[in-house]
Design a protein around this motif. Sequence first.
Motif, PDB file in Angstrom:
ATOM      1  N   VAL A   1     -12.087   5.846   8.901  1.00  0.00           N
ATOM      2  CA  VAL A   1     -11.233   7.044   8.880  1.00  0.00           C
ATOM      3  C   VAL A   1     -12.038   8.332   9.077  1.00  0.00           C
ATOM      4  CG1 VAL A   1      -9.523   5.906   7.412  1.00  0.00           C
ATOM      5  CG2 VAL A   1     -11.286   7.339   6.346  1.00  0.00           C
ATOM      6  N   GLY A   2     -13.324   8.183   9.452  1.00  0.00           N
ATOM      7  CA  GLY A   2     -14.134   9.344   9.806  1.00  0.00           C
ATOM      8  C   GLY A   2     -14.793  10.053   8.649  1.00  0.00           C
ATOM      9  N   LEU A   3     -14.969   9.362   7.517  1.00  0.00           N
ATOM     10  CA  LEU A   3     -15.553   9.992   6.340  1.00  0.00           C
ATOM     11  C   LEU A   3     -16.847   9.318   5.896  1.00  0.00           C
ATOM     12  CD1 LEU A   3     -12.342  10.693   4.207  1.00  0.00           C
ATOM     13  CD2 LEU A   3     -13.653  12.318   5.574  1.00  0.00           C
TER      14      LEU A   3
ATOM     15  N   GLY B   1       0.839  -1.191   0.000  1.00  0.00           N
ATOM     16  CA  GLY B   1       0.000   0.000   0.000  1.00  0.00           C
ATOM     17  C   GLY B   1       0.872   1.238   0.000  1.00  0.00           C
ATOM     18  N   PHE B   2       0.354   2.338  -0.558  1.00  0.00           N
ATOM     19  CA  PHE B   2       1.108   3.583  -0.646  1.00  0.00           C
ATOM     20  C   PHE B   2       0.283   4.754  -0.132  1.00  0.00           C
ATOM     21  CE2 PHE B   2       2.832   0.946  -4.055  1.00  0.00           C
ATOM     22  CZ  PHE B   2       4.208   1.069  -3.857  1.00  0.00           C
ATOM     23  N   VAL B   3       0.939   5.653   0.601  1.00  0.00           N
ATOM     24  CA  VAL B   3       0.355   6.943   0.960  1.00  0.00           C
ATOM     25  C   VAL B   3       1.384   7.999   0.577  1.00  0.00           C
ATOM     26  CG1 VAL B   3      -0.486   8.430   2.812  1.00  0.00           C
ATOM     27  CG2 VAL B   3      -0.983   5.985   2.869  1.00  0.00           C
ATOM     28  N   PHE B   4       0.941   8.978  -0.238  1.00  0.00           N
ATOM     29  CA  PHE B   4       1.852   9.990  -0.751  1.00  0.00           C
ATOM     30  C   PHE B   4       1.538  11.362  -0.147  1.00  0.00           C
ATOM     31  CE2 PHE B   4       1.356   6.765  -4.065  1.00  0.00           C
ATOM     32  CZ  PHE B   4       2.674   6.441  -4.353  1.00  0.00           C
ATOM     33  N   GLN B   5       2.519  12.238  -0.198  1.00  0.00           N
ATOM     34  CA  GLN B   5       2.334  13.599   0.277  1.00  0.00           C
ATOM     35  C   GLN B   5       1.233  14.318  -0.506  1.00  0.00           C
ATOM     36  OE1 GLN B   5       5.964  15.849   0.351  1.00  0.00           O
ATOM     37  NE2 GLN B   5       4.965  17.813   0.647  1.00  0.00           N
ATOM     38  N   SER B   6       1.151  14.055  -1.806  1.00  0.00           N
ATOM     39  CA  SER B   6       0.226  14.764  -2.684  1.00  0.00           C
ATOM     40  C   SER B   6      -1.119  14.048  -2.863  1.00  0.00           C
ATOM     41  CB  SER B   6       0.879  14.982  -4.049  1.00  0.00           C
ATOM     42  OG  SER B   6       1.269  13.732  -4.612  1.00  0.00           O
ATOM     43  N   PHE B   7      -1.385  13.040  -2.022  1.00  0.00           N
ATOM     44  CA  PHE B   7      -2.665  12.307  -1.977  1.00  0.00           C
ATOM     45  C   PHE B   7      -2.859  11.392  -3.189  1.00  0.00           C
ATOM     46  CE2 PHE B   7      -3.974  16.689  -0.275  1.00  0.00           C
ATOM     47  CZ  PHE B   7      -3.349  16.474   0.942  1.00  0.00           C
ATOM     48  N   GLN B   8      -2.687  11.942  -4.416  1.00  0.00           N
ATOM     49  CA  GLN B   8      -2.814  11.175  -5.662  1.00  0.00           C
ATOM     50  C   GLN B   8      -4.159  10.473  -5.789  1.00  0.00           C
ATOM     51  OE1 GLN B   8       0.582   8.907  -6.885  1.00  0.00           O
ATOM     52  NE2 GLN B   8       1.966  10.629  -6.646  1.00  0.00           N
TER      53      GLN B   8
ATOM     54  N   ARG C   1     -11.948  17.515  -4.813  1.00  0.00           N
ATOM     55  CA  ARG C   1     -11.982  18.984  -4.717  1.00  0.00           C
ATOM     56  C   ARG C   1     -13.035  19.474  -3.720  1.00  0.00           C
ATOM     57  NH1 ARG C   1     -14.516  21.281 -10.421  1.00  0.00           N
ATOM     58  NH2 ARG C   1     -16.607  20.384 -10.217  1.00  0.00           N
ATOM     59  N   GLN C   2     -13.937  18.591  -3.320  1.00  0.00           N
ATOM     60  CA  GLN C   2     -14.939  18.935  -2.304  1.00  0.00           C
ATOM     61  C   GLN C   2     -14.469  18.557  -0.894  1.00  0.00           C
ATOM     62  OE1 GLN C   2     -18.018  16.534  -4.263  1.00  0.00           O
ATOM     63  NE2 GLN C   2     -19.208  18.404  -4.637  1.00  0.00           N
ATOM     64  N   LEU C   3     -13.258  18.048  -0.805  1.00  0.00           N
ATOM     65  CA  LEU C   3     -12.709  17.619   0.480  1.00  0.00           C
ATOM     66  C   LEU C   3     -11.521  18.488   0.864  1.00  0.00           C
ATOM     67  CD1 LEU C   3     -12.667  13.761  -0.192  1.00  0.00           C
ATOM     68  CD2 LEU C   3     -14.385  15.022   1.121  1.00  0.00           C
ATOM     69  N   SER C   4     -11.303  18.670   2.163  1.00  0.00           N
ATOM     70  CA  SER C   4     -10.119  19.373   2.643  1.00  0.00           C
ATOM     71  C   SER C   4      -8.885  18.504   2.430  1.00  0.00           C
ATOM     72  CB  SER C   4     -10.266  19.701   4.127  1.00  0.00           C
ATOM     73  OG  SER C   4     -10.212  18.498   4.893  1.00  0.00           O
ATOM     74  N   GLY C   5      -7.684  19.098   2.622  1.00  0.00           N
ATOM     75  CA  GLY C   5      -6.454  18.327   2.479  1.00  0.00           C
ATOM     76  C   GLY C   5      -6.406  17.149   3.435  1.00  0.00           C
ATOM     77  N   GLY C   6      -6.826  17.380   4.685  1.00  0.00           N
ATOM     78  CA  GLY C   6      -6.836  16.292   5.654  1.00  0.00           C
ATOM     79  C   GLY C   6      -7.797  15.193   5.277  1.00  0.00           C
ATOM     80  N   GLU C   7      -8.954  15.571   4.745  1.00  0.00           N
ATOM     81  CA  GLU C   7      -9.938  14.568   4.314  1.00  0.00           C
ATOM     82  C   GLU C   7      -9.413  13.790   3.120  1.00  0.00           C
ATOM     83  OE1 GLU C   7     -14.154  16.643   5.676  1.00  0.00           O
ATOM     84  OE2 GLU C   7     -13.215  17.243   3.786  1.00  0.00           O
ATOM     85  N   GLN C   8      -8.743  14.463   2.189  1.00  0.00           N
ATOM     86  CA  GLN C   8      -8.176  13.763   1.043  1.00  0.00           C
ATOM     87  C   GLN C   8      -7.122  12.741   1.489  1.00  0.00           C
ATOM     88  OE1 GLN C   8      -7.259  16.048  -2.635  1.00  0.00           O
ATOM     89  NE2 GLN C   8      -8.017  17.818  -1.492  1.00  0.00           N
ATOM     90  N   GLN C   9      -6.312  13.113   2.478  1.00  0.00           N
ATOM     91  CA  GLN C   9      -5.314  12.162   2.945  1.00  0.00           C
ATOM     92  C   GLN C   9      -5.964  10.986   3.670  1.00  0.00           C
ATOM     93  OE1 GLN C   9      -2.716  11.034   1.974  1.00  0.00           O
ATOM     94  NE2 GLN C   9      -0.974  12.142   2.874  1.00  0.00           N
ATOM     95  N   ARG C  10      -7.085  11.228   4.336  1.00  0.00           N
ATOM     96  CA  ARG C  10      -7.822  10.123   4.960  1.00  0.00           C
ATOM     97  C   ARG C  10      -8.343   9.152   3.905  1.00  0.00           C
ATOM     98  NH1 ARG C  10      -9.720  10.851  10.351  1.00  0.00           N
ATOM     99  NH2 ARG C  10      -8.799  12.715  11.277  1.00  0.00           N
ATOM    100  N   VAL C  11      -8.839   9.700   2.790  1.00  0.00           N
ATOM    101  CA  VAL C  11      -9.267   8.836   1.683  1.00  0.00           C
ATOM    102  C   VAL C  11      -8.072   8.031   1.173  1.00  0.00           C
ATOM    103  CG1 VAL C  11     -10.203   8.763  -0.665  1.00  0.00           C
ATOM    104  CG2 VAL C  11     -11.140  10.390   0.990  1.00  0.00           C
ATOM    105  N   ALA C  12      -6.928   8.693   1.026  1.00  0.00           N
ATOM    106  CA  ALA C  12      -5.734   8.011   0.528  1.00  0.00           C
ATOM    107  C   ALA C  12      -5.294   6.894   1.473  1.00  0.00           C
ATOM    108  CB  ALA C  12      -4.602   9.026   0.334  1.00  0.00           C
ATOM    109  N   ILE C  13      -5.424   7.130   2.780  1.00  0.00           N
ATOM    110  CA  ILE C  13      -5.071   6.096   3.761  1.00  0.00           C
ATOM    111  C   ILE C  13      -6.045   4.924   3.673  1.00  0.00           C
ATOM    112  CG2 ILE C  13      -4.975   5.601   6.235  1.00  0.00           C
ATOM    113  CD1 ILE C  13      -3.815   8.446   6.590  1.00  0.00           C
TER     114      ILE C  13
END
Length: 239
Positions: free
Chosen positions: A138-140, A97-104, A149-161
């Motif tokens: 992950v709380g989403l 599995g991968f988690v990136f700084q830029s969410f991707q 684009r409808q999610l905050s940066g923190g929410e996007q990273q939660r999706v990525a996780i």
Amino acid sequence: MTDLSTSDTSPMLRVTDLAHRVSLETDTLTILQGVSLEINRGESVAIVGRSGSGKTTLLGLLAGLDTPTEGTVALDGAEISSLSEDERAKLRASRVGFVFQSFQLLPALSALENVMLPLELAGIDAPEVRAKELLVRVGLGERLNHTPRQLSGGEQQRVAIARAFASDPVVLFADEPTGNLDNRTGQDVSDLLMALNREQGTTLVMVTHDEQLAARCGRQLHIEAGILTEPESARERAH
């Protein structure tokens, strides 16, 4: 076809005499040299170093995204440095599995669809059920149908996780997972990453320049000018 069998007693990652060089027009740039290490199953390990120290290159070699100039990398019993590109892709899809700084995240897909995608590609049954479970974890749970684009940066990273953990990887690689987040959001995301790591028993290998985040891992490795070092106390805890 190279054997991809696993061994429960072998380290999750074993690196031997790893070197990576890039040819320039008039010279050769050495990015990594003489790297050897073992990471056991279920460990959490941080690789810490300044920008340009070689830490992201090392992470890519550990994950099979690139091949070293010299040395070997074995992941979950498979010597990935000798696999073909297709074999490495198969290994990553099934075990990594991968988690990136830029969410991707894919911008046209909803949070739910982003998490479902790797499950669908892997042919896993009931991908929507698994994806929903993880997004709730992950709380989403209320943001399933929102696009990135409808999610905050923190929410996007939660999706990525959630996406990273979707296919139950044996090892998770995280490259500056809180690098694009403010301090409070970064703390929340790191809390989540460490909690999921403990719950699922996944081996976690994280690249970060954040010493506080690194301190939450069981071991810290330091890299400078392509040379990896580890405090003696950390080596003793690892064995």
